[in-house]
Design a protein around this motif. Structure first.
Motif, PDB file in Angstrom:
ATOM      1  N   LYS A   4     -19.988  -1.954  42.989  1.00 25.74           N
ATOM      2  CA  LYS A   4     -19.545  -2.936  42.000  1.00 25.74           C
ATOM      3  C   LYS A   4     -20.082  -4.318  42.358  1.00 25.74           C
ATOM      4  N   PRO A   5     -20.755  -5.003  41.434  1.00 22.98           N
ATOM      5  CA  PRO A   5     -21.245  -6.365  41.705  1.00 22.98           C
ATOM      6  C   PRO A   5     -20.106  -7.301  42.074  1.00 22.98           C
ATOM      7  N   ARG A   6     -20.355  -8.187  43.017  1.00 24.11           N
ATOM      8  CA  ARG A   6     -19.343  -9.123  43.475  1.00 24.11           C
ATOM      9  C   ARG A   6     -19.505 -10.505  42.832  1.00 24.11           C
ATOM     10  N   THR A  49     -27.883 -13.420  31.122  1.00 23.90           N
ATOM     11  CA  THR A  49     -27.171 -12.482  30.243  1.00 23.90           C
ATOM     12  C   THR A  49     -27.632 -11.048  30.458  1.00 23.90           C
ATOM     13  N   GLU A  50     -28.579 -10.848  31.362  1.00 20.50           N
ATOM     14  CA  GLU A  50     -29.043  -9.489  31.611  1.00 20.50           C
ATOM     15  C   GLU A  50     -27.941  -8.668  32.261  1.00 20.50           C
ATOM     16  N   ARG A  51     -28.027  -7.351  32.061  1.00 16.44           N
ATOM     17  CA  ARG A  51     -27.063  -6.431  32.662  1.00 16.44           C
ATOM     18  C   ARG A  51     -27.172  -6.496  34.181  1.00 16.44           C
ATOM     19  N   LYS A  52     -26.014  -6.587  34.854  1.00 22.85           N
ATOM     20  CA  LYS A  52     -25.979  -6.719  36.311  1.00 22.85           C
ATOM     21  C   LYS A  52     -25.885  -5.346  36.978  1.00 22.85           C
ATOM     22  N   MET A  53     -26.394  -5.297  38.215  1.00 24.51           N
ATOM     23  CA  MET A  53     -26.354  -4.077  39.002  1.00 24.51           C
ATOM     24  C   MET A  53     -26.248  -4.454  40.473  1.00 24.51           C
ATOM     25  N   ALA A  54     -25.555  -3.617  41.250  1.00 23.40           N
ATOM     26  CA  ALA A  54     -25.459  -3.839  42.698  1.00 23.40           C
ATOM     27  C   ALA A  54     -25.687  -2.522  43.431  1.00 23.40           C
ATOM     28  N   LEU A  55     -26.403  -2.606  44.554  1.00 26.46           N
ATOM     29  CA  LEU A  55     -26.688  -1.432  45.379  1.00 26.46           C
ATOM     30  C   LEU A  55     -26.314  -1.710  46.827  1.00 26.46           C
ATOM     31  N   LEU A  86     -32.167 -12.637  43.888  1.00 24.48           N
ATOM     32  CA  LEU A  86     -31.097 -11.648  44.006  1.00 24.48           C
ATOM     33  C   LEU A  86     -30.070 -12.135  45.024  1.00 24.48           C
ATOM     34  N   ALA A  87     -28.829 -11.734  44.815  1.00 21.97           N
ATOM     35  CA  ALA A  87     -27.753 -12.091  45.733  1.00 21.97           C
ATOM     36  C   ALA A  87     -27.431 -10.901  46.619  1.00 21.97           C
ATOM     37  N   GLY A  88     -26.649 -11.145  47.674  1.00 25.05           N
ATOM     38  CA  GLY A  88     -26.226 -10.058  48.537  1.00 25.05           C
ATOM     39  C   GLY A  88     -26.271 -10.449  49.995  1.00 25.05           C
ATOM     40  N   SER A  89     -26.423  -9.447  50.865  1.00 27.19           N
ATOM     41  CA  SER A  89     -26.427  -9.702  52.304  1.00 27.19           C
ATOM     42  C   SER A  89     -27.132  -8.560  53.020  1.00 27.19           C
ATOM     43  N   ILE A  90     -27.531  -8.837  54.250  1.00 25.70           N
ATOM     44  CA  ILE A  90     -28.140  -7.819  55.110  1.00 25.70           C
ATOM     45  C   ILE A  90     -27.632  -8.045  56.520  1.00 25.70           C
ATOM     46  N   CYS A  91     -27.342  -6.932  57.218  1.00 27.43           N
ATOM     47  CA  CYS A  91     -26.829  -7.059  58.582  1.00 27.43           C
ATOM     48  C   CYS A  91     -27.262  -5.865  59.427  1.00 27.43           C
ATOM     49  N   ASN A  92     -27.297  -6.091  60.736  1.00 31.21           N
ATOM     50  CA  ASN A  92     -27.490  -5.000  61.691  1.00 31.21           C
ATOM     51  C   ASN A  92     -26.173  -4.278  61.912  1.00 31.21           C
ATOM     52  N   THR A  93     -26.251  -2.967  62.064  1.00 33.26           N
ATOM     53  CA  THR A  93     -25.078  -2.169  62.390  1.00 33.26           C
ATOM     54  C   THR A  93     -25.482  -1.151  63.452  1.00 33.26           C
ATOM     55  N   THR A  94     -24.521  -0.396  63.956  1.00 27.98           N
ATOM     56  CA  THR A  94     -24.858   0.667  64.907  1.00 27.98           C
ATOM     57  C   THR A  94     -25.627   1.785  64.233  1.00 27.98           C
TER      58      THR A  94
END
Length: 780
Positions: free
Chosen positions: A105-107, A25-31, A57-65
């Motif tokens: 915006k959190p997904r 129930t905690e307030r959600k945040m996304a960065l 924590l949820a999310g993703s990480i990727c390599n980019t140029t």
């Protein structure tokens, strides 16, 4: 010491709990967080993924140029804690150049994933350099109970090939030479497991699914069992054979470093008759049997870059005398790959390890079946089927004046990121010797790996090949060119192509600006001291002993070594006695030159050549002065490689000698360092029977004192050193001490080579600064 692993404490009970995220129930945040710099190929994504899952924590990480793109979401306080502490749990090798963060915006995700993302545009991410095998992986290779026991391609997220294996960026397995190897079920489990050291290790492999080793005997018989292949190569080395080995960045030639006969045979086949050879040993304990080293040198030797380190050789060293003839230094390196380590473990002696090419030709790295010339260099071969996408030689470094100085920028250290930013793409082409390219693609600037001297068609072709490859890798389609002012260099002619815009930079100014870039001094005026062998001067003479009042854009020549004649021009580089005759003639006359111990049949033709201005150009080169003094002090009449005479002179120095020869200043505009009293004193000392070690040291100290005396006239300006002469540790440390007494700031060489290998970095910096001052593109 540098840590090899990202030792994140990971507790299995803290893995992702989807219910905790969904029901919280905690307030959600996304960065969304983006990182650029050295962030790929070092295990950063697995380290972040472990921490994110620890914190649920949820999310993703990727390599980019651009580098790394990270999206993170969850309880607001936890996300804020994650961002605040982000840099504390990244791998030690991480270098953050830029970081940005924005709220998104959190997904409503319930997982944290490492993903691949296709991106385009100029490459901003740093290319990961090749990293030597780490101690943890070697421990597995040595453990009979381990799956990777004896496996020559063992690596993890913290070690293994990077640059040499890359086809394109971002750094993903599918864009490397490992893409053809499908993971077995065991490797796949390791790759997928957050608690494993090979979690998302792009070079992961094992005996069941990875590259293989084989051995080809002198008769052409092939042994394709990995262990037996390595044993066969070790037996060949024990029997005095030359073994060709496919290394990390190209083919190498190996022999027993304690066998004078084996080393001599290698020299003859390679046509490298005098130049010193590097020696590889298993570990630091073995290295200490060959050389004396301080803690900093030991740390460098065992670092992830694993360069060749120039060390003080022990007098009782077991290595053959023809490994480093006439020198008191030896180049030492530790195993760069498990294959090298496994081979060394089978031998009870150090190995000479050198590139598989004849002297003056480029490093060979392709299928050797296409080259009879390469096949003739070795008696047998130990090779493998892992591709080499980008050839690269071994780096060479040296500690001097308390600082690590790069002599050859290559494996483990290159490409080297440069602190230069400009939106307009530009390519600096370097010089003629020790050629290397520097480029700016609008997103970053780098100095690329060493290629070699552009003396043969084969090396020029390799230069073109690497230039095209770098343009593809860094996404540079159109660019302006920067080159040396010398009109006859291959690189200068390469720049002058139809439709291209060219900026020409004076050779010694480029050396000094490379040093200014090294120090972060591009915003100030300095006194640059550029000592080297050859560089075209503004007055069309050969410069090489220059004092330049420099900014990053402009310079004024305020001092130089007193010019002398160079009989025969380039011929004098390989025949130092010519320089000695010239120096003696100008100091004491031609009769003196006939009576100083050099054979009359050598002296008389030189005295005739000196009379011709066309055949004897004038030079202010300190490098050539070293050659002439070496001929007078040591009797060196011929050099088998560029710089040999100077290296022999440095090696002979008696460090206990406190005296110095006088090299006074001749006041004028420009000021001159007058070497004539020094030459006269050397001749007097020779006649008096003074030892060569004392004379050599007096010359070094006299040059340092004369240089410092001239620098003092431009206080309080900082002094920057540039040029190949400053690879000389004795001279650099003497000069550093003299300038400390002046209380004058000194910019010593460092990551950018002081020799012509760093020239392109200085050229690029000059062009970018000039363009910023003009408010236009780099080239005009």
């Amino acid at each position: 010491m540098i840590s090899w692993k990202s030792n994140i404490n990971f507790n299995w009970q803290h893995t992702m709990n989807p219910r905790a995220i969904v029901e919280s129930t905690e307030r959600k945040m996304a960065l969304k967080i983006t990182l650029s710099g050295r962030v790929q190929g070092i295990g950063l994504r697995p380290a972040v993924a472990r921490r994110a899952r620890e914190l649920r924590l949820a999310g993703s990480i990727c390599n980019t140029t651009e580098g790394i793109e990270l999206q993170i979401e969850g309880a607001e306080k936890v996300v804020q804690e994650f961002e605040r502490d982000l840099e504390t749990y990244l791998p030690d090798e991480t270098v953050i150049h830029q970081k940005s963060s924005e709220v998104i915006k959190p997904r409503g995700g319930t997982r944290f994933d490492i993903i691949e993302k296709q991106t385009s545009g100029p490459l901003a991410a740093r290319i990961p350099p090749d990293i030597a095998v780490c101690p943890d992986c070697l421990a597995e290779v040595a453990d009979p109970a381990d799956q990777r026991f004896g496996y020559a391609f063992t690596s993890c997220t913290s070690c293994g090939p990077r640059y040499s294996l890359l086809r394109s960026m971002p750094y993903e397995r599918g864009q490397t030479g490992m893409s053809k190897y499908d993971l077995c079920s065991h490797c796949q489990r390791e790759y997928d497991s957050p608690v494993d050291s090979r979690f998302h290790a792009q070079t992961i492999a094992c005996p069941q699914c990875g590259p293989r080793v084989w051995y080809t005997s002198t008769t052409g018989e092939i042994n394709d069992s990995d262990a037996e292949a390595i044993q066969s190569a070790a037996r060949a080395l024990q029997q005095g054979a030359i073994v060709g080995l496919k290394g990390l960045g190209g083919y190498q030639l190996l022999v027993d470093a304690t066998s004078e006969a084996a080393v001599q045979m290698l020299r003859e086949k390679k046509q490298r008759l005098g130049k010193p050879l590097a020696v590889m040993v298993t570990d630091l304990t073995a290295a200490l049997k060959l050389a004396v080293m301080n803690d900093a040198e030991a740390e460098t030797l065992a670092s992830p870059a694993a360069p060749i380190v120039l060390l003080q050789a022990r007098e009782n060293s077991p290595i053959a005398g023809n490994v480093n003839p006439g020198l008191n230094t030896v180049g030492v390196m530790l195993p760069t790959t498990p294959l090298h380590w496994l081979l060394l473990e089978q031998c009870d002696f150090p190995l000479v390890v050198t590139s598989a090419n004849r002297e003056g030709e480029p490093l060979f790295y392709q299928d050797r079946s296409h080259s009879e010339k390469i096949n003739a260099l070795a008696d047998c071969w130990l090779e493998h089927d892992r591709p080499i996408e980008r050839p690269i030689d071994d780096s060479v470094v040296r500690w001097m004046a308390g600082r690590l100085v790069t002599i050859r920028l290559a494996r483990g250290l290159a490409p080297l990121s440069l602190d230069l930013e400009h939106p307009q793409p530009a390519i600096a082409l370097g010089g003629h010797q020790k050629a290397a390219v520097a480029l700016n693609n609008g997103a970053q600037s780098v100095l690329a790996p060493h290629i070699g001297d552009l003396e043969s068609l084969a090396v020029c072709e390799r230069y073109e090949e690497q230039l095209e490859s770098l343009q593809q890798l860094y996404a540079v389609s159109q660019a302006d060119y920067i080159c040396d002012e010398h009109p006859d260099y291959f690189t200068s002619n390469r720049a002058s192509q139809p439709g291209s815009r060219v900026e020409r930079v004076q050779h010694h100014h480029a050396h000094i600006v490379a040093g200014m870039l090294e120090q972060g001094w591009l915003d100030r005026q300095v006194l640059g001291v550029a000592f080297d062998g050859t560089g075209r001067g503004d007055d069309q003479t050969i410069w090489g002993g220059e004092f330049l009042l420099s900014t990053a854009a402009q310079y004024t020549r305020v001092g130089h070594l007193k010019p002398f004649l160079l009989p025969g021009g380039e011929a004098a580089v390989r025949e130092p006695y010519r320089v000695a005759v010239s120096l003696m003639t100008e100091t004491l006359g031609s009769e003196a030159a006939l009576n100083t111990g050099i054979k009359t049949e050598l002296v008389k033709p030189v005295l005739q050549i000196i009379k011709s201005k066309r055949l004897s150009p004038r030079t202010s080169s300190v490098g050539r002065l070293f050659d002439g003094v070496a001929a007078l002090v040591l009797g060196v009449t011929h050099s088998e490689y560029e710089g040999q005479a100077a290296m022999l002179l440095e090696a002979s120095c008696d460090l206990a000698e406190a005296g110095s020869y006088e090299i006074p200043l001749s006041q004028g505009a420009p000021i001159q360092l007058d070497w004539r009293p020094c030459i006269a004193a050397i001749l007097r000392d020779r006649k008096a029977g003074v030892s060569t070690g004392v004379m050599a040291m007096r010359f070094h100290r006299g040059l340092a004192r004369g240089t410092a005396r001239l620098c003092r006239q431009f206080m309080p300006l900082s002094v920057v050193l540039g040029g190949g002469v400053f690879q000389n540790r004795c001279l650099v440390e003497l000069l550093a001490e003299e300038l400390r007494q002046n209380d004058q700031p000194l910019g010593l060489p460092g990551r950018i080579p002081p020799n012509d290998g760093g020239l392109a970095a200085g050229q690029l910096a000059v062009a970018i600064v000039r363009s910023k001052q003009k408010g236009a593109a780099p080239c005009v």
